[in-house]
Design a protein around this motif. Structure first.
Motif, mmCIF file in Angstrom:
data_model
loop_
_atom_site.group_PDB
_atom_site.id
_atom_site.type_symbol
_atom_site.label_atom_id
_atom_site.label_comp_id
_atom_site.label_asym_id
_atom_site.label_seq_id
_atom_site.Cartn_x
_atom_site.Cartn_y
_atom_site.Cartn_z
ATOM 1 N N SER A 67 -33.870 -4.860 -8.552
ATOM 2 C CA SER A 67 -32.637 -5.626 -8.509
ATOM 3 C C SER A 67 -32.817 -6.820 -7.581
ATOM 4 O O SER A 67 -33.316 -6.666 -6.460
ATOM 5 C CB SER A 67 -31.489 -4.742 -8.021
ATOM 6 N N ASN A 68 -32.410 -7.980 -8.034
ATOM 7 C CA ASN A 68 -32.444 -9.216 -7.238
ATOM 8 C C ASN A 68 -33.815 -9.484 -6.611
ATOM 9 O O ASN A 68 -33.928 -9.852 -5.452
ATOM 10 C CB ASN A 68 -31.379 -9.187 -6.136
ATOM 11 N N GLY A 69 -34.870 -9.242 -7.385
ATOM 12 C CA GLY A 69 -36.219 -9.521 -6.908
ATOM 13 C C GLY A 69 -36.804 -8.464 -5.987
ATOM 14 O O GLY A 69 -37.878 -8.659 -5.427
ATOM 15 N N ASP A 107 -41.228 -12.104 -7.245
ATOM 16 C CA ASP A 107 -40.561 -13.203 -7.949
ATOM 17 C C ASP A 107 -41.041 -13.223 -9.395
ATOM 18 O O ASP A 107 -42.068 -12.650 -9.723
ATOM 19 C CB ASP A 107 -40.906 -14.548 -7.293
ATOM 20 N N GLU A 111 -37.645 -8.299 -16.154
ATOM 21 C CA GLU A 111 -37.076 -6.982 -15.845
ATOM 22 C C GLU A 111 -37.140 -5.995 -17.007
ATOM 23 O O GLU A 111 -37.391 -4.813 -16.798
ATOM 24 C CB GLU A 111 -35.633 -7.123 -15.371
#
Length: 142
Positions: A67-69, A107, A111
């Motif tokens: 999640s979120n990198g 980065d 996903e």
């Protein structure tokens, strides 16, 4: 030498706290299992591959989230050992519970393509990279 006697005089009170607890600390911390997750990360042209050691942890007790990198890996282990005598009475019983968690920052990961495999205590996670073109889009001005 495992233990060193210090004379009881004025110099006794000049010792540092680390001198007083040196041997106690050694004995205490050698009783705990190592609680770090050893890992290797390899970068390839189209993906990253992370391998993490999770010995003794069952596959169903491992959780992986991205999640979120941030890739988060957690696991828990519960051991209940019991020894009984001939009449079935418990003569010795030990229990332990441990958790482990580690996070990694990545980065440009696609996903929906992340995959994981767990075999012989080694967790292998493949994180496919996005194309550089997928990360940014040129916006035309009207």
């Amino acid at each position: 030498m495992a233990f060193e006697m210090k004379p009881f005089n004025n110099s006794f009170f000049d010792m540092s706290p680390s001198d007083m607890f040196r041997d106690v600390g050694r004995q205490l911390f050698t009783q705990f299992p190592e609680s770090t997750m050893k890992s290797d990360i390899r970068e390839y042209d189209h993906s990253y591959v992370l391998e993490a050691e999770l010995p003794g942890i069952e596959k169903e007790n491992i959780n992986i989230e991205y999640s979120n990198g941030i890739l988060s890996i957690s696991g828990e282990q519960s051991i209940d050992n019991e020894a009984k005598d001939d009449q079935g009475r418990v003569i010795h019983r030990e229990r332990s519970y441990s958790t482990i968690k580690r996070q990694f920052a990545f980065d440009n990961i696609r996903e929906d393509g992340i995959s994981a495999d767990f075999n012989n205590g080694i967790l292998k996670i493949t994180l496919p990279k996005t194309n550089r073109d997928d990360r940014s889009k040129r916006i035309e001005i009207n």
